[in-house]
Design an enzyme around this catalytic site. Structure first.
Site, PDB file in Angstrom:
ATOM      1  N   THR A 194      34.221  48.154  29.849  1.00 59.99           N
ATOM      2  CA  THR A 194      34.985  49.286  29.356  1.00 59.99           C
ATOM      3  C   THR A 194      35.346  49.044  27.887  1.00 59.99           C
ATOM      4  O   THR A 194      35.458  47.898  27.468  1.00 59.99           O
ATOM      5  CB  THR A 194      36.265  49.335  30.213  1.00 59.99           C
ATOM      6  OG1 THR A 194      35.881  49.678  31.532  1.00 59.99           O
ATOM      7  CG2 THR A 194      37.303  50.284  29.693  1.00 59.99           C
ATOM      8  N   GLY A 237      38.862  55.425  38.215  1.00 58.96           N
ATOM      9  CA  GLY A 237      39.572  54.165  37.982  1.00 58.96           C
ATOM     10  C   GLY A 237      40.851  54.367  37.192  1.00 58.96           C
ATOM     11  O   GLY A 237      41.392  55.471  37.112  1.00 58.96           O
TER      12      GLY A 237
HETATM   13  N1  ASP Z   1      38.920  49.444  34.474  1.00 61.42           N
HETATM   14  C1  ASP Z   1      37.613  50.020  34.678  1.00 61.42           C
HETATM   15  C2  ASP Z   1      37.616  50.755  35.990  1.00 61.42           C
HETATM   16  O1  ASP Z   1      38.142  50.228  36.957  1.00 61.42           O
HETATM   17  C3  ASP Z   1      36.502  49.032  34.693  1.00 61.42           C
HETATM   18  C4  ASP Z   1      36.500  48.010  33.584  1.00 61.42           C
HETATM   19  O2  ASP Z   1      37.449  47.911  32.816  1.00 61.42           O
HETATM   20  O3  ASP Z   1      35.507  47.274  33.458  1.00 61.42           O
HETATM   21  O4  ASP Z   1      37.055  51.825  36.058  1.00 61.42           O
END
Ligand code: ASP
Length: 340
Positions: free
Chosen positions: A199, A229
């Site tokens: 992300t 998410g």
């Molecule tokens: N936080 C993001 C999600 O759960 C994923 C990530 O940060 O890699 O969608």
């Protein structure tokens, strides 16, 4: 549209591998990483099981170069006096266009092989915010989140309704295949090598001391169709308040939603009178570690204290600003592992 069907065990294995290895127990000192004066910026490109042992040198060089380029561009825009929300969207758009990261091009796919993107942005002065989720055809989700904030009376649009709004805003649809890179294609066959993507997020303080934050993601590899998410959930993955801090998170989103991580850091600062660094450490190392919730966050407060804290093995991250008490030039930091 051709859909790639991933075997269910494959997907769940990927998710488990990403974020459930033993959470890092080492606590770094509870102090800000940097204390900046004037305009300053902190970015992340995701947290997870990122170690020197499993990082190819070419990949490391590409990531460091990309973070450097994005930091320099964002910092220069802030230093020119560009609007903080414009800078947040500019930085996130650059990272969305970069296939190294799990946002925009290069996003991970859900269990049906489809990229579904989430993003949010928030202004710390006005506490205005915009969020979008479940996008399949919008190239720049963060820009759309900003449009929701500026051009609607709402905060959060999802799925087809959000996309319809994007076309009304003059954005051009892209095929879902636009997001799927060759590297992601290989990931389906050999995902274990490719678990490092993340992300993307940014927090900024402008020359007037006002804050802003934004986060953009493809979510988690192999997620269930329709899963949203923490990233577009304001208070979970993103939050900005001049009275507390601008925060952008990355990690296993379900835990970040349950603990309202971005807002919890703000609440600890505003009501518990903790410093940004204390609040972030408590949330990551006590609250989330207790649940095996892995990830990290970046933050900046109105005094220019900046943090990049994570309980996972690594986090792609960077910061740039003039250190307090120096005459400049601006210091630029880029890190990947716990020991940078
Ligand atoms: N936080 C993001 C999600 O759960 C994923 C990530 O940060 O890699 O969608």
């Amino acid at each position: 549209m051709k859909r790639l069907i991933l075997p269910a065990f494959f997907c769940s294995l990927a998710v488990v591998f990403l974020f459930t290895s033993a959470a890092r127990q080492i606590k770094s000192p509870i102090a800000p990483d940097f204390h900046f004066e004037g305009p300053s910026i902190v970015i992340h490109g995701g947290a997870g099981t990122i170690t020197r042992a499993n990082m190819r040198p070419e990949m490391e060089a590409l990531v460091r170069a990309s973070l450097t380029r994005v930091l320099d561009s964002g910092y220069a825009a802030l230093a020119r006096g560009e609007d903080r929300m414009d800078v947040v969207v500019r930085v996130l758009s650059m990272l969305e266009d970069d296939s190294l990261f799990n946002a925009g091009i290069g996003a991970v796919v859900n269990a049906e092989g489809v990229a579904e993107l989430d993003a949010s942005v928030m202004d710390g002065m006005t506490r205005k915010a915009g969020a979008v989720a479940g996008l399949q055809h919008v190239a720049h989700p963060a820009a759309l989140a900003r449009a929701v904030m500026d051009h609607t009376s709402h905060v959060f649009l999802i799925g087809e309704g959000a996309e319809q709004f994007a076309w009304e805003e003059g954005m051009d649809p892209v095929q879902n295949a636009y997001f799927l890179t060759k590297r992601r294609g290989k990931q389906y066959q050999n995902w274990i090598e490719q678990h490092k993507k993340g992300t993307v997020g940014v927090v900024v303080k402008d020359a007037q001391g006002h804050l802003a934050a934004g986060t953009s993601t493809g979510g988690m590899m192999g997620k269930q169709w329709g899963r949203v998410g923490d990233v577009p959930v304001l208070g979970a993955g993103t939050y900005a308040d001049d009275r507390g801090a601008a925060i952008s998170c990355t990690g296993h989103g379900e835990y970040f939603i349950r603990e309202a991580v971005a807002y919890q850091v703000n609440a600890r600062m505003q009501f518990g009178h903790e410093s940004l660094a204390q609040a972030a450490h408590t949330v990551l190392f006590d609250v989330l570690n207790a649940q095996q919730g892995q990830g990290g966050l970046i933050g900046i407060d109105a005094q220019g204290h900046a943090i990049m804290t994570f309980n996972s093995e690594g986090m792609y991250r960077g910061a740039k600003g003039v250190l307090t008490g120096t005459q400049g030039p601006a210091l630029r930091f880029v890190g990947i592992y716990a020991d940078q």
